[in-house]
Write an enzyme that holds these catalytic residues in place. Structure first.
Site, PDB file in Angstrom:
ATOM      1  N   VAL A   1       0.823  -1.208   0.000  1.00 32.96           N
ATOM      2  CA  VAL A   1       0.000   0.000   0.000  1.00 32.96           C
ATOM      3  C   VAL A   1       0.859   1.261   0.000  1.00 32.96           C
ATOM      4  O   VAL A   1       0.650   2.178  -0.806  1.00 32.96           O
ATOM      5  CB  VAL A   1      -0.968  -0.029   1.210  1.00 32.96           C
TER       6      VAL A   1
ATOM      7  N   CYS B   1      -5.661  -9.404   3.079  1.00 31.67           N
ATOM      8  CA  CYS B   1      -6.744  -8.536   3.560  1.00 31.67           C
ATOM      9  C   CYS B   1      -8.008  -9.277   3.992  1.00 31.67           C
ATOM     10  O   CYS B   1      -8.407  -9.174   5.147  1.00 31.67           O
ATOM     11  CB  CYS B   1      -7.080  -7.508   2.494  1.00 31.67           C
TER      12      CYS B   1
ATOM     13  N   GLU C   1      -4.168  -5.983  -5.124  1.00 31.68           N
ATOM     14  CA  GLU C   1      -2.851  -6.446  -5.567  1.00 31.68           C
ATOM     15  C   GLU C   1      -3.014  -7.052  -6.954  1.00 31.68           C
ATOM     16  O   GLU C   1      -4.006  -7.709  -7.240  1.00 31.68           O
ATOM     17  CB  GLU C   1      -2.305  -7.500  -4.599  1.00 31.68           C
TER      18      GLU C   1
ATOM     19  N   PHE D   1     -17.255 -11.357  -8.706  1.00 25.16           N
ATOM     20  CA  PHE D   1     -17.034 -12.006  -7.405  1.00 25.16           C
ATOM     21  C   PHE D   1     -17.997 -13.147  -7.100  1.00 25.16           C
ATOM     22  O   PHE D   1     -18.268 -13.434  -5.939  1.00 25.16           O
ATOM     23  CB  PHE D   1     -17.065 -10.955  -6.276  1.00 25.16           C
ATOM     24  N   ILE D   2     -18.526 -13.803  -8.151  1.00 23.41           N
ATOM     25  CA  ILE D   2     -19.359 -14.971  -7.863  1.00 23.41           C
ATOM     26  C   ILE D   2     -18.783 -16.227  -8.539  1.00 23.41           C
ATOM     27  O   ILE D   2     -19.519 -17.139  -8.884  1.00 23.41           O
ATOM     28  CB  ILE D   2     -20.853 -14.752  -8.243  1.00 23.41           C
ATOM     29  N   TYR D   3     -17.458 -16.226  -8.705  1.00 24.15           N
ATOM     30  CA  TYR D   3     -16.818 -17.436  -9.239  1.00 24.15           C
ATOM     31  C   TYR D   3     -16.582 -18.418  -8.096  1.00 24.15           C
ATOM     32  O   TYR D   3     -16.016 -18.036  -7.074  1.00 24.15           O
ATOM     33  CB  TYR D   3     -15.471 -17.101  -9.880  1.00 24.15           C
TER      34      TYR D   3
HETATM   35  P1  NAD Z   1       3.091  -4.768   4.159  1.00 25.88           P
HETATM   36  O1  NAD Z   1       3.308  -5.760   5.217  1.00 25.88           O
HETATM   37  O2  NAD Z   1       3.338  -5.117   2.726  1.00 25.88           O
HETATM   38  O3  NAD Z   1       3.956  -3.459   4.469  1.00 25.88           O
HETATM   39  C1  NAD Z   1       4.023  -2.840   5.710  1.00 25.88           C
HETATM   40  C2  NAD Z   1       5.366  -2.110   5.805  1.00 25.88           C
HETATM   41  O4  NAD Z   1       5.386  -1.303   6.983  1.00 25.88           O
HETATM   42  C3  NAD Z   1       6.579  -3.039   5.889  1.00 25.88           C
HETATM   43  O5  NAD Z   1       7.496  -2.727   4.859  1.00 25.88           O
HETATM   44  C4  NAD Z   1       7.162  -2.766   7.278  1.00 25.88           C
HETATM   45  O6  NAD Z   1       8.575  -2.875   7.321  1.00 25.88           O
HETATM   46  C5  NAD Z   1       6.717  -1.326   7.492  1.00 25.88           C
HETATM   47  N1  NAD Z   1       6.718  -0.894   8.889  1.00 25.88           N
HETATM   48  C6  NAD Z   1       6.312  -1.552   9.986  1.00 25.88           C
HETATM   49  N2  NAD Z   1       6.478  -0.772  11.085  1.00 25.88           N
HETATM   50  C7  NAD Z   1       6.995   0.399  10.660  1.00 25.88           C
HETATM   51  C8  NAD Z   1       7.362   1.594  11.316  1.00 25.88           C
HETATM   52  N3  NAD Z   1       7.247   1.737  12.625  1.00 25.88           N
HETATM   53  N4  NAD Z   1       7.848   2.612  10.567  1.00 25.88           N
HETATM   54  C9  NAD Z   1       7.990   2.477   9.236  1.00 25.88           C
HETATM   55  N5  NAD Z   1       7.637   1.359   8.561  1.00 25.88           N
HETATM   56  C10 NAD Z   1       7.156   0.334   9.265  1.00 25.88           C
HETATM   57  O7  NAD Z   1       1.584  -4.259   4.340  1.00 25.88           O
HETATM   58  P2  NAD Z   1       0.538  -3.807   3.207  1.00 25.88           P
HETATM   59  O8  NAD Z   1       0.045  -4.985   2.471  1.00 25.88           O
HETATM   60  O9  NAD Z   1       1.098  -2.635   2.467  1.00 25.88           O
HETATM   61  O10 NAD Z   1      -0.645  -3.300   4.134  1.00 25.88           O
HETATM   62  C11 NAD Z   1      -0.571  -2.103   4.874  1.00 25.88           C
HETATM   63  C12 NAD Z   1      -1.953  -1.776   5.380  1.00 25.88           C
HETATM   64  O11 NAD Z   1      -2.832  -1.534   4.271  1.00 25.88           O
HETATM   65  C13 NAD Z   1      -2.625  -2.903   6.168  1.00 25.88           C
HETATM   66  O12 NAD Z   1      -3.416  -2.348   7.168  1.00 25.88           O
HETATM   67  C14 NAD Z   1      -3.485  -3.604   5.126  1.00 25.88           C
HETATM   68  O13 NAD Z   1      -4.583  -4.262   5.703  1.00 25.88           O
HETATM   69  C15 NAD Z   1      -3.939  -2.429   4.300  1.00 25.88           C
HETATM   70  N6  NAD Z   1      -4.301  -2.759   2.913  1.00 25.88           N
HETATM   71  C16 NAD Z   1      -3.565  -3.678   2.215  1.00 25.88           C
HETATM   72  C17 NAD Z   1      -3.906  -3.945   0.890  1.00 25.88           C
HETATM   73  C18 NAD Z   1      -3.133  -4.970   0.084  1.00 25.88           C
HETATM   74  O14 NAD Z   1      -3.630  -5.371  -0.970  1.00 25.88           O
HETATM   75  N7  NAD Z   1      -1.961  -5.379   0.503  1.00 25.88           N
HETATM   76  C19 NAD Z   1      -4.986  -3.286   0.288  1.00 25.88           C
HETATM   77  C20 NAD Z   1      -5.688  -2.341   1.027  1.00 25.88           C
HETATM   78  C21 NAD Z   1      -5.333  -2.087   2.339  1.00 25.88           C
END
Ligand code: NAD
Length: 445
Positions: free
Chosen positions: A11, A267, A158, A256-258
């Protein structure tokens, strides 16, 4: 604007890069120094179509920077985004330790009035906790600095993240302060040149809730259809036909109905659990959401159960070719992927696995299936087939959609396919001479 994005995962990296692409000056911060050093050289830690080129371009034109040092970047910043992980805690709730650590750091180092944005997926009430954490740090150093905490949940998928961010279906801004809301609208307006209606502003709590409800709704559609698939199979109906029959109703729609092997990823599993937990904390038992999760847990085993039914409880001496490890196509992400559970179950029963995935093999080898004996990794989908008793398809990558079926027949010990994503036409597979098992339909030979 000058932006700081804290947490450079899926994100944070995508959001930061896309904001830079729109002309903002962005610094992405992470505690992982190796990740940051690699990113400075344009080496990105994840597979996401289009991201690498966009990162490189914006590093070159000096709009995108990477650092491990939050304090020096806060000095110049207008808006700080918190985009760190919110993993599932032991009790199923979202673990806010990283979010609150960042809030503490912001409180310790901020030098001027700024907007702090929760972009991580966080339960209702988190903005208040972030507000209190920052304020407590400011109080400790007797600093009289104003700030606002805004909720701006992220909806990117993603595998299509750049497209989702650059051309969003909607952006939700939860702001209880008019000025902060206005600034956020200004930041996002370049993404909405044709219609500003999709830039939706609301109060902070509703914005926090919106993210969980969106994911729970999508997970519900998946589990609903998987449950229907299982009933179809029992009564002799074909879920593939039923899907088309219901999707044609515009109130239902096709997306989303597959039917399949269940949802995974970073997530849906954790967000469904966290919403259930939030309800519980408020004295409400969310029965539907609980069932969505239960159906999904069972669904992950449907294909493994079919293999056992066909080849027996004891799978020693059997070898299976597995096509697809990632939780969905176009990503190397294997978090909660059904493949993990299915492969572990088959290996536990003595089977050998010959696996291939276009992007997720490193994740599997070095993390999710690390040290699991009996799994070998191959360079192409056809390389997995030699001496295998059957092929099992678990991720619907495009390259699996139309393989050379003659090659499959030549390489496999017997022409047997288990399809956990219903990619092939059942009648055609029978014509080609395959024993073809799929989700939600009795096997036809
Ligand atoms: P991720 O695990 O890929 O990345 C998180 C990053 O934060 C890591 O690189 C980690 O090193 C860093 N981090 C942790 N503590 C830290 C700190 N104190 N200071 C600086 N960096 C720090 O996570 P993600 O998939 O990007 O998800 C992040 C958030 O977004 C989550 O809450 C997730 O639920 C939400 N989200 C994810 C997606 C997705 O498709 N991955 C989509 C929408 C929302």
């Amino acid at each position: 604007m000058n932006l700081t994005v804290i947490g450079t995962g899926y994100v944070g990296l995508v959001s930061g890069t896309c904001f830079a692409e729109m002309g903002n000056i962005v610094t992405c911060i992470d505690v992982d120094s190796t990740k940051i050093e690699n990113l400075k050289q344009g080496v990105i830690p994840i597979y996401e179509p289009g991201l690498e080129a966009m990162v490189t371009r914006n590093i070159k034109n000096k709009s995108l920077h990477f650092s491990t040092d939050l304090s020096s970047h806060l000095e110049k910043c207008d808006i700080a985004f918190i985009a760190v992980g919110t993993p599932m805690g032991d009790d199923g709730s979202a673990d806010l330790k990283y979010v609150l650590q960042v809030a503490q750091e912001i409180g310790k180092h901020m030098t001027h009035s700024l907007i702090v944005v929760d972009k991580s997926t966080v339960p209702v009430g988190t903005a208040d906790k972030v507000q209190a954490t920052i304020q407590s740090e400011l109080d400790k150093r007797k600093a009289n600095i104003t700030f606002s905490v805004v909720s701006n949940p992220e909806f990117l998928k993603e595998g299509d993240a750049i497209n989702d961010f650059m051309k969003p279906d909607r952006v939700v801004i939860g702001a209880d302060n008019d000025e902060a809301g206005k600034k956020m609208r200004t930041l996002y307006s370049p993404f909405f040149r044709s219609s500003m209606d999709r830039l939706i502003q609301m109060d902070v709590r509703s914005a926090e809730m919106t993210k969980y409800v969106a994911n729970a709704m999508l997970a519900t559609k998946i589990s609903f259809m998987n449950e229907i698939a299982n009933i179809c199979e029992l009564v002799g109906a074909d879920v593939n036909k039923v899907r088309i029959g219901i999707g044609s109703d515009s109130r239902i729609g096709y997306s989303f109905i597959y039917p399949g092997s269940g949802y995974g990823g970073s997530c849906f599993p954790k967000d469904v659990k966290a919403l259930k937990k939030t309800a519980e904390e408020h004295g409400y038992i969310a029965q539907l959401i609980q069932s969505v999760e239960l159906v999904n847990d069972k669904q992950k085993m449907v294909i493994a159960n079919k293999v056992v039914k066909r080849f027996g409880e004891n799978l020693s001496g059997k070898t299976f070719a597995v096509w697809g490890l990632a939780f969905k196509p176009e990503t190397d992400d294997m978090r909660e992927a059904p493949a993990i559970y299915i492969i572990k179950e088959l290996v536990k029963r003595g089977a050998k696995i010959q696996a291939y995935d276009p992007k997720a093999m490193e994740e599997a080898q070095h993390f999710y299936l690390k040290d699991l004996k009996g799994v070998s990794y191959h360079n192409s989908k056809y390389d997995t087939l030699k001496d295998a008793d059957a092929m099992i398809l678990l991720t619907e990558w495009k390259e699996f959609r139309s393989p050379d079926f003659e090659e499959l027949k030549v390489q496999l010990k017997q022409p047997v396919i288990f399809d956990g994503r219903n990619q092939y036409n059942d009648a055609l597979m029978t014509e080609r001479g395959f024993e073809y098992f799929q989700i939600g339909k009795q096997q036809s030979i």
